[in-house]
Motif scaffolding. Structure first.
Motif, PDB file in Angstrom:
ATOM      1  N   ASP A  33       0.743  -1.221   0.088  1.00 43.73           N
ATOM      2  CA  ASP A  33      -0.091  -0.059  -0.175  1.00 43.73           C
ATOM      3  C   ASP A  33       0.959   1.174   0.080  1.00 43.73           C
ATOM      4  N   VAL A  34       0.674   2.215  -0.888  1.00 44.05           N
ATOM      5  CA  VAL A  34       1.326   3.370  -0.933  1.00 44.05           C
ATOM      6  C   VAL A  34       0.496   4.541  -0.504  1.00 44.05           C
ATOM      7  N   TYR A  35       1.008   5.404   0.249  1.00 44.99           N
ATOM      8  CA  TYR A  35       0.177   6.545   0.893  1.00 44.99           C
ATOM      9  C   TYR A  35       1.220   7.544   0.918  1.00 44.99           C
ATOM     10  N   MET A  36       0.610   8.730   1.216  1.00 45.26           N
ATOM     11  CA  MET A  36       1.576   9.979   1.712  1.00 45.26           C
ATOM     12  C   MET A  36       0.856  10.739   2.953  1.00 45.26           C
ATOM     13  N   SER A  51      -4.912   5.030   0.517  1.00 50.87           N
ATOM     14  CA  SER A  51      -3.700   4.439  -0.047  1.00 50.87           C
ATOM     15  C   SER A  51      -3.989   3.667  -1.410  1.00 50.87           C
ATOM     16  N   HIS A  52      -3.067   3.517  -2.227  1.00 52.76           N
ATOM     17  CA  HIS A  52      -3.154   2.718  -3.473  1.00 52.76           C
ATOM     18  C   HIS A  52      -2.320   1.600  -3.338  1.00 52.76           C
ATOM     19  N   GLN A  53      -2.739   0.581  -4.097  1.00 51.41           N
ATOM     20  CA  GLN A  53      -1.978  -0.712  -3.886  1.00 51.41           C
ATOM     21  C   GLN A  53      -1.044  -0.729  -4.995  1.00 51.41           C
ATOM     22  N   VAL A  54      -0.096  -1.444  -4.948  1.00 52.41           N
ATOM     23  CA  VAL A  54       1.227  -1.502  -6.006  1.00 52.41           C
ATOM     24  C   VAL A  54       1.446  -3.041  -5.910  1.00 52.41           C
ATOM     25  N   GLY A  55       2.097  -3.547  -7.129  1.00 58.40           N
ATOM     26  CA  GLY A  55       2.499  -4.991  -7.055  1.00 58.40           C
ATOM     27  C   GLY A  55       3.977  -5.183  -7.699  1.00 58.40           C
ATOM     28  N   ALA A  79       6.319  10.188   1.225  1.00 62.04           N
ATOM     29  CA  ALA A  79       5.560   8.986   0.543  1.00 62.04           C
ATOM     30  C   ALA A  79       6.064   7.656   1.311  1.00 62.04           C
ATOM     31  N   VAL A  80       5.062   6.805   1.547  1.00 64.17           N
ATOM     32  CA  VAL A  80       5.431   5.787   2.130  1.00 64.17           C
ATOM     33  C   VAL A  80       4.737   4.394   1.359  1.00 64.17           C
ATOM     34  N   CYS A  81       5.529   3.365   1.514  1.00 66.25           N
ATOM     35  CA  CYS A  81       4.992   2.178   0.981  1.00 66.25           C
ATOM     36  C   CYS A  81       4.939   1.077   2.146  1.00 66.25           C
ATOM     37  N   ARG A  82       4.239   0.323   2.394  1.00 64.00           N
ATOM     38  CA  ARG A  82       3.931  -0.739   3.466  1.00 64.00           C
ATOM     39  C   ARG A  82       3.562  -1.935   2.873  1.00 64.00           C
TER      40      ARG A  82
END
Length: 94
Positions: A33-36, A51-55, A79-82
């Motif tokens: 999940d990417v969010y800011m 949040s937006h999902q990334v693969g 910006a954060v990717c969890r």
């Protein structure tokens, strides 16, 4: 494992508010999940954006945050990717 980069930050003034758009490149091997969050003067953090999902492949994700009097108090953005599997965070600030 997450990887993330801030590509650009765009600020638009709307009537009495500021809309901040952060374009992020991100990927995560396990799905993430990417969010800011905005960073205010003094280091306080704003709330998490949606949040937006990334693969596994890089995704270019525009993330938007709107607030009143934002330009007067804004110090930066984070910006954060969890990672969904490991819960490990990858962060970038500008």
């Amino acid at each position: 494992m997450c990887q993330i980069a801030i590509d650009r930050v765009i600020a638009d003034t709307l009537q009495q508010a500021t809309r901040l758009t952060v374009v992020v490149s991100g990927k995560c091997d396990h799905g993430g999940d990417v969010y800011m969050r905005v960073i205010f003067e003094g280091g306080a953090l704003g709330v998490e954006s949606a949040s937006h999902q990334v693969g596994r492949e890089y995704h270019h994700v525009p993330i938007t945050y709107t607030a009143h009097n934002l330009s007067d108090r804004l110090q930066g953005v984070r910006a954060v990717c969890r990672c969904k599997k490991t819960s490990v965070y990858e962060e970038r600030e500008i």
